[in-house]
Design an enzyme around this catalytic site. Sequence first.
Site: not given
Ligand SMILES: O=CC(=O)O
Length: 329
Positions: A164, A188, A270, A294-295, A297
């Site tokens: 996604r 694939p 990140d 780690h930002i 989201s």
């Molecule tokens: O890294 C972020 C998550 O897994 O939601």
Amino acid sequence: MRTARWAMEVFVTRRIPAAGLRALSEAGGCTVQQWDSNEPVPRAELLAGVAGKQGLLCLLSDRIDKEVLDAAGSGLKVISTMSVGFDHLALHEIKKRGIRVGYTPDVLTDATAELSVALLLATCRRLPESVEEVKNGGWTTWKPLWMCGYGLSDSIVGILGLGRIGQAVARRLKPFGVKKFLYAGSHPKPEIAAEFQAEFVPITRLAEESDFIVVTCALTPETQGICNKDFFCRMKKNSVFINTSRGAVVNQEDLYNALVNGQIAAAGLDVTTPEPLPTDHPLLSLKNCVILPHIGSATYTTRNTMSVLAANNLLAGLKGEPMPSELLL
Ligand SMILES: O=CC(=O)O
């Protein structure tokens, strides 16, 4: 006073957006105990807090292993993580106990893809370094050879993990004039790849041919440490490496050496191991490495939506109903 038709106790491991907590309290019949802090719950508090609970709402920074499951006891029915990643959950143990798991895919795809693009541009056009030069007086005049980086126009972009988020990254990068997309992964995905005319290649070819590599795959035993010395040695000297998935996909020592030895041009991360990265970590001494905390989201809207989805997953699981987003074990 509302009388609950079902009485359940849940433990929430952190302060989460109010919308998520409201969803839990408005449901009725659910008693919430919460570690109401922005800082992680100490292990002992987690073990005590989860004891006897039917539901657990946790974050990616909580390691939910056998010890936690044992502490919870046999009444634990549902674990709902406010994350799309689930590598912090001991899924084998969870499955053995018949516990259901909720997670938060989809709702964070756009925010994480946007951050991946921002990090890529910040890294390849050397934004943090440039900002620093403005502040420290390094900007003496306009210089033809100064602060040059690499652009996306006419480039080859390799996506490791066309899920996604990988697709959403490709969709956003395409208008920058990318010449070709490559992708690698477990199998694939021709229908999905058609949107970007992306070619499925072995990871070795992805490394060798890409000008930019964006890692968006899940952390699994197969992907752990997959970006290692061999991978970085194959990359082009002027290529840029971006990781917004999980730190453990990368062998950080190998990445450090690749950056120091000029095997690759730059990296944007990140995610790291560990998180937070110690402030004296060697990677933080490198100008060609941009590290974010780690930002992916972290937009207000996304975090609110994640918290509500996590709450609704938990409630549905407690009631024995279908969850909006259940991880099928
Ligand atoms: O890294 C972020 C998550 O897994 O939601």
